[in-house]
Write a protein that holds these residues in place. Structure first.
Motif, PDB file in Angstrom:
ATOM      1  N   THR A 150      -7.898   8.727  -8.218  1.00 29.41           N
ATOM      2  CA  THR A 150      -8.464   7.664  -7.045  1.00 29.41           C
ATOM      3  C   THR A 150      -7.441   6.385  -7.020  1.00 29.41           C
ATOM      4  O   THR A 150      -7.076   5.963  -6.057  1.00 29.41           O
ATOM      5  N   ARG A 151      -6.680   5.894  -8.295  1.00 25.13           N
ATOM      6  CA  ARG A 151      -5.858   4.773  -8.242  1.00 25.13           C
ATOM      7  C   ARG A 151      -4.612   5.332  -7.512  1.00 25.13           C
ATOM      8  O   ARG A 151      -3.859   4.766  -6.674  1.00 25.13           O
ATOM      9  N   GLU A 152      -4.393   6.670  -7.776  1.00 26.26           N
ATOM     10  CA  GLU A 152      -2.733   7.054  -7.235  1.00 26.26           C
ATOM     11  C   GLU A 152      -2.980   7.447  -5.839  1.00 26.26           C
ATOM     12  O   GLU A 152      -1.912   7.048  -5.085  1.00 26.26           O
ATOM     13  N   GLU A 153      -4.155   7.663  -5.168  1.00 28.67           N
ATOM     14  CA  GLU A 153      -4.433   8.342  -3.850  1.00 28.67           C
ATOM     15  C   GLU A 153      -4.816   7.147  -2.956  1.00 28.67           C
ATOM     16  O   GLU A 153      -4.374   7.093  -1.886  1.00 28.67           O
ATOM     17  N   THR A 154      -5.609   6.211  -3.541  1.00 28.35           N
ATOM     18  CA  THR A 154      -6.165   5.212  -2.631  1.00 28.35           C
ATOM     19  C   THR A 154      -6.013   3.876  -3.086  1.00 28.35           C
ATOM     20  O   THR A 154      -6.388   2.762  -2.043  1.00 28.35           O
ATOM     21  N   GLY A 155      -5.541   3.521  -4.310  1.00 29.86           N
ATOM     22  CA  GLY A 155      -5.073   2.218  -4.415  1.00 29.86           C
ATOM     23  C   GLY A 155      -6.741   1.377  -5.217  1.00 29.86           C
ATOM     24  O   GLY A 155      -6.549   0.144  -5.549  1.00 29.86           O
ATOM     25  N   LEU A 156      -7.612   2.092  -5.042  1.00 26.23           N
ATOM     26  CA  LEU A 156      -8.756   1.525  -5.669  1.00 26.23           C
ATOM     27  C   LEU A 156      -8.919   1.608  -7.431  1.00 26.23           C
ATOM     28  O   LEU A 156      -8.439   2.721  -7.812  1.00 26.23           O
ATOM     29  N   VAL A 157      -9.355   0.702  -7.887  1.00 24.04           N
ATOM     30  CA  VAL A 157      -9.617   0.718  -9.415  1.00 24.04           C
ATOM     31  C   VAL A 157     -11.027   0.758  -9.549  1.00 24.04           C
ATOM     32  O   VAL A 157     -11.792   0.151  -9.192  1.00 24.04           O
ATOM     33  N   TRP A 182     -16.039  -0.485  -7.221  1.00 26.85           N
ATOM     34  CA  TRP A 182     -14.609  -0.418  -7.444  1.00 26.85           C
ATOM     35  C   TRP A 182     -14.041  -1.930  -7.110  1.00 26.85           C
ATOM     36  O   TRP A 182     -14.745  -2.883  -6.526  1.00 26.85           O
ATOM     37  N   SER A 183     -12.842  -1.842  -7.306  1.00 26.94           N
ATOM     38  CA  SER A 183     -11.766  -3.184  -6.965  1.00 26.94           C
ATOM     39  C   SER A 183     -10.953  -2.829  -5.970  1.00 26.94           C
ATOM     40  O   SER A 183     -10.235  -1.771  -6.334  1.00 26.94           O
ATOM     41  N   GLY A 184     -10.445  -3.603  -5.151  1.00 28.48           N
ATOM     42  CA  GLY A 184      -9.260  -3.401  -4.247  1.00 28.48           C
ATOM     43  C   GLY A 184      -9.859  -2.601  -2.814  1.00 28.48           C
ATOM     44  O   GLY A 184     -11.103  -2.770  -2.488  1.00 28.48           O
ATOM     45  N   THR A 185      -8.818  -2.567  -1.812  1.00 26.31           N
ATOM     46  CA  THR A 185      -9.111  -1.822  -0.595  1.00 26.31           C
ATOM     47  C   THR A 185      -8.481  -0.670  -0.351  1.00 26.31           C
ATOM     48  O   THR A 185      -7.363  -0.346  -0.783  1.00 26.31           O
ATOM     49  N   PRO A 186      -9.270   0.451   0.015  1.00 24.86           N
ATOM     50  CA  PRO A 186      -8.492   1.751  -0.044  1.00 24.86           C
ATOM     51  C   PRO A 186      -7.351   1.784   1.133  1.00 24.86           C
ATOM     52  O   PRO A 186      -7.254   1.177   2.212  1.00 24.86           O
ATOM     53  N   GLU A 187      -6.315   2.483   0.665  1.00 26.31           N
ATOM     54  CA  GLU A 187      -5.081   2.531   1.442  1.00 26.31           C
ATOM     55  C   GLU A 187      -4.392   3.874   1.050  1.00 26.31           C
ATOM     56  O   GLU A 187      -4.526   4.332   0.218  1.00 26.31           O
ATOM     57  N   VAL A 188      -3.560   4.364   2.037  1.00 24.54           N
ATOM     58  CA  VAL A 188      -2.749   5.414   1.817  1.00 24.54           C
ATOM     59  C   VAL A 188      -1.817   5.076   1.007  1.00 24.54           C
ATOM     60  O   VAL A 188      -0.574   4.459   1.226  1.00 24.54           O
ATOM     61  N   VAL A 237       3.504  10.791   1.780  1.00 25.23           N
ATOM     62  CA  VAL A 237       4.318  12.318   1.991  1.00 25.23           C
ATOM     63  C   VAL A 237       2.976  13.406   2.360  1.00 25.23           C
ATOM     64  O   VAL A 237       3.157  14.442   2.717  1.00 25.23           O
ATOM     65  N   VAL A 238       1.998  13.310   1.616  1.00 26.38           N
ATOM     66  CA  VAL A 238       0.934  14.231   1.502  1.00 26.38           C
ATOM     67  C   VAL A 238      -0.308  13.610   2.256  1.00 26.38           C
ATOM     68  O   VAL A 238      -1.255  14.530   2.348  1.00 26.38           O
ATOM     69  N   CYS A 239      -0.451  12.553   2.689  1.00 20.86           N
ATOM     70  CA  CYS A 239      -1.692  12.030   3.474  1.00 20.86           C
ATOM     71  C   CYS A 239      -1.197  11.056   4.387  1.00 20.86           C
ATOM     72  O   CYS A 239      -0.495  10.045   4.034  1.00 20.86           O
ATOM     73  N   ASP A 240      -1.752  11.167   5.836  1.00 22.14           N
ATOM     74  CA  ASP A 240      -1.277  10.230   6.772  1.00 22.14           C
ATOM     75  C   ASP A 240      -2.263   9.406   7.158  1.00 22.14           C
ATOM     76  O   ASP A 240      -2.067   8.394   7.988  1.00 22.14           O
ATOM     77  N   ARG A 241      -3.891   9.610   6.795  1.00 18.39           N
ATOM     78  CA  ARG A 241      -4.796   8.617   7.200  1.00 18.39           C
ATOM     79  C   ARG A 241      -5.843   8.611   6.256  1.00 18.39           C
ATOM     80  O   ARG A 241      -6.009   9.308   5.436  1.00 18.39           O
ATOM     81  N   MET A 242      -6.436   7.474   6.317  1.00 17.20           N
ATOM     82  CA  MET A 242      -7.607   7.260   5.218  1.00 17.20           C
ATOM     83  C   MET A 242      -8.662   6.392   5.893  1.00 17.20           C
ATOM     84  O   MET A 242      -8.562   5.220   6.300  1.00 17.20           O
ATOM     85  N   PRO A 276     -10.487  12.158  -1.581  1.00 16.69           N
ATOM     86  CA  PRO A 276      -9.373  12.040  -2.608  1.00 16.69           C
ATOM     87  C   PRO A 276      -9.676  12.943  -3.748  1.00 16.69           C
ATOM     88  O   PRO A 276     -10.752  13.041  -4.133  1.00 16.69           O
ATOM     89  N   SER A 277      -8.518  13.612  -4.150  1.00 15.65           N
ATOM     90  CA  SER A 277      -8.783  14.574  -5.236  1.00 15.65           C
ATOM     91  C   SER A 277      -7.599  15.011  -6.101  1.00 15.65           C
ATOM     92  O   SER A 277      -6.506  14.642  -5.419  1.00 15.65           O
ATOM     93  N   GLY A 278      -7.737  15.497  -6.953  1.00 14.17           N
ATOM     94  CA  GLY A 278      -6.666  16.182  -7.633  1.00 14.17           C
ATOM     95  C   GLY A 278      -6.964  16.980  -8.949  1.00 14.17           C
ATOM     96  O   GLY A 278      -8.434  17.204  -9.336  1.00 14.17           O
TER      97      GLY A 278
END
Length: 477
Positions: A64-71, A103-109, A113-118, A45-47
């Protein structure tokens, strides 16, 4: 720069989120999709930074939050490695890789549109295809590097390919001691993969060139550069032919390069016996095991047609007495030279002994003791077909005043030496002593000089070759 322009490159941030998996550490990766660069490839995950007013930590937390949902809390971000990257098309950038373990949360896509798996992957089972730039950053991170270069060439694939791995680690201050030439390091990395540290493991003399090498995955090897082609040929021949038959009591040859005179071997378990402090019982156990190990070496099968070569080599060694005496003469005691010449003259009339596989430098310096007390042997550059007595030459010094060590050694060996073998051993020991005195004095090895002097003194006193279990008709030599 022409026109007063300054060269500028983008800065991007990469999340190295690490968790403890069932089989070891795991890293979070996402697969790029759609019309983005490197679609179908796995990546961290990057930007990019959002302009000149956003710092890299803030950017990492945001991406990190925008792409994975992790805080992720800014205080939980740790610097991992900075990579100066150039893509195959020539565009360059600076990548700041940051480790996060909380971190807090569970990673998800979050951006389908730009990522189909994690998914989470073990560091030793990274997926394919993977963006080469991302893989370079992870490899540098695992190697513990602070900075790395990854300059790809035109035509290089976007995906990671070990055949065109462009990663170069930039050493940190004080992270490494003396290292071999670049071509030797390249040879070693072709054999074992990415290396992280090179530690000088040479003996304290100018002809010893050995390094302990740690790989990015934690493996350990030794790299040795021989001082001449003869030593290189001997060591590689031994490692290929008879050392594997010792069943783990010696290293495995990983790679050899005769042009570089270099070998890579596996590390063997154990601590060097040289300088070890042992109780009397431990010493006796060690020397019994040395006898067993010597017997195993000598029982190894010979290469085809070695006898003639071995006998010529032995006769030639006797003929070199004058050269060895010339080098050792300033360091000999009165009467030593005459004694050496008399010993050599008597040896000419001795019946020849059959050749066998020998280590050639069988001494405490080259023996390791494992945690369970078993022994390992290293350094085979002097291995060649010779009479078995050759391997006792550099152990005799330990038998002085220690009949118990001599006895348990031959108990382990399985038989005592015959009178003829002891006569040859006495001659070999004297010649080795003279050679060692001259060599040690010239190459800064005072221990070798003193051992040679003790050997000559005991030879002159007639106490050089004890016989712990004499047989009928055996006579002192």
């Amino acid at each position: 720069m022409t026109g007063g322009e300054r060269y500028a490159v983008p800065v991007d941030v990469h999340l190295v989120a690490v968790r403890d998996g069932e089989t070891g550490p795991e890293v979070l990766l996402s697969r790029r999709a759609g019309s983005v660069y490197a679609a179908g490839h796995w990546h961290l995950p990057s930007g990019h930074l959002d302009g000149p007013f956003e710092d890299v930590v803030t950017a990492l937390v945001r991406e990190t939050r925008e792409e994975t949902g992790l805080v992720v809390a800014p205080d939980d971000v740790r610097a991992a490695v900075t990579v100066h990257h150039r893509a195959p098309a020539g565009d360059a950038r600076i990548g700041v890789f940051c480790e996060v373990r909380s971190w807090s949360g569970t990673p998800e896509v979050m951006e389908p549109v730009v990522c189909d798996r994690m998914e989470w992957f073990g560091f030793d089972s990274l997926p394919e295809p993977m963006v080469a730039y991302c893989r370079a950053g992870l490899d540098a991170y695992r190697a513990g590097a602070r900075m790395a270069l990854h300059f790809q060439e035109p035509g290089d694939p976007i995906g990671y390919d070990p055949a065109v791995d462009r990663l170069r680690l930039v050493p940190a201050p004080g992270s490494e001691g003396p290292r071999p030439a670049q071509e030797v390091r390249d040879f070693a990395e072709r054999a074992v993969g990415r290396t992280t540290t090179w530690s000088d493991a040479s003996w304290a003399r100018d002809t010893s060139r050995v390094w302990r090498v740690t790989g990015a995955g934690g493996g350990v090897w030794f790299v040795k550069v021989h001082q001449n082609a003869r030593f290189h040929a001997r060591e590689t021949a031994a490692l290929r032919a008879w050392v594997p038959g010792l069943g783990g009591a010696g290293p495995r040859l990983v790679a050899a390069d005769p042009a570089l005179l270099a070998v890579v071997v596996t590390a063997v378990e154990g601590r060097p016996l040289h300088g070890a402090v042992l109780t009397g019982a431990e010493e006796r156990a060690v020397f019994r095991s040395l006898g067993v190990l010597a017997a195993r070496i000598h029982a190894s099968p010979l290469a085809p047609s070695p006898p003639a070569v071995a006998l010529v080599a032995r006769a030639d060694r006797y003929a070199k007495a004058d050269r060895h005496l010339e080098a050792a003469r300033p360091h000999l005691a009165p009467g030593d030279e005459q004694h050496v010449r008399a010993v050599v003259e008597r040896a000419v009339a001795l019946e020849q002994l059959p050749p066998a596989v020998t280590h050639g430098d069988f001494q405490i310096r080259n023996i390791l003791r494992a945690a369970d007390g078993s022994l390992r042997v290293v350094d085979f550059e002097r291995s060649e077909p010779q009479p078995v007595v050759r391997d006792l030459v550099r152990l005799l010094d330990h038998f002085e005043g220690r009949e118990d060590l001599c006895r348990v050694f031959f108990d382990g060996y399985g038989r005592p030496f015959s009178a003829l073998e002891r006569a040859h051993l006495a001659t070999e020991a004297v010649l080795d002593a003279v050679s060692g005195i001259g060599y040690g004095a010239a190459h800064g090895d005072p221990e070798l000089v003193e051992r040679g002097r003790r050997t000559l003194a005991r030879s002159r006193a007639g106490t050089l070759c004890p016989s712990p279990t004499p047989t009928a008709g055996d006579t002192p030599t």
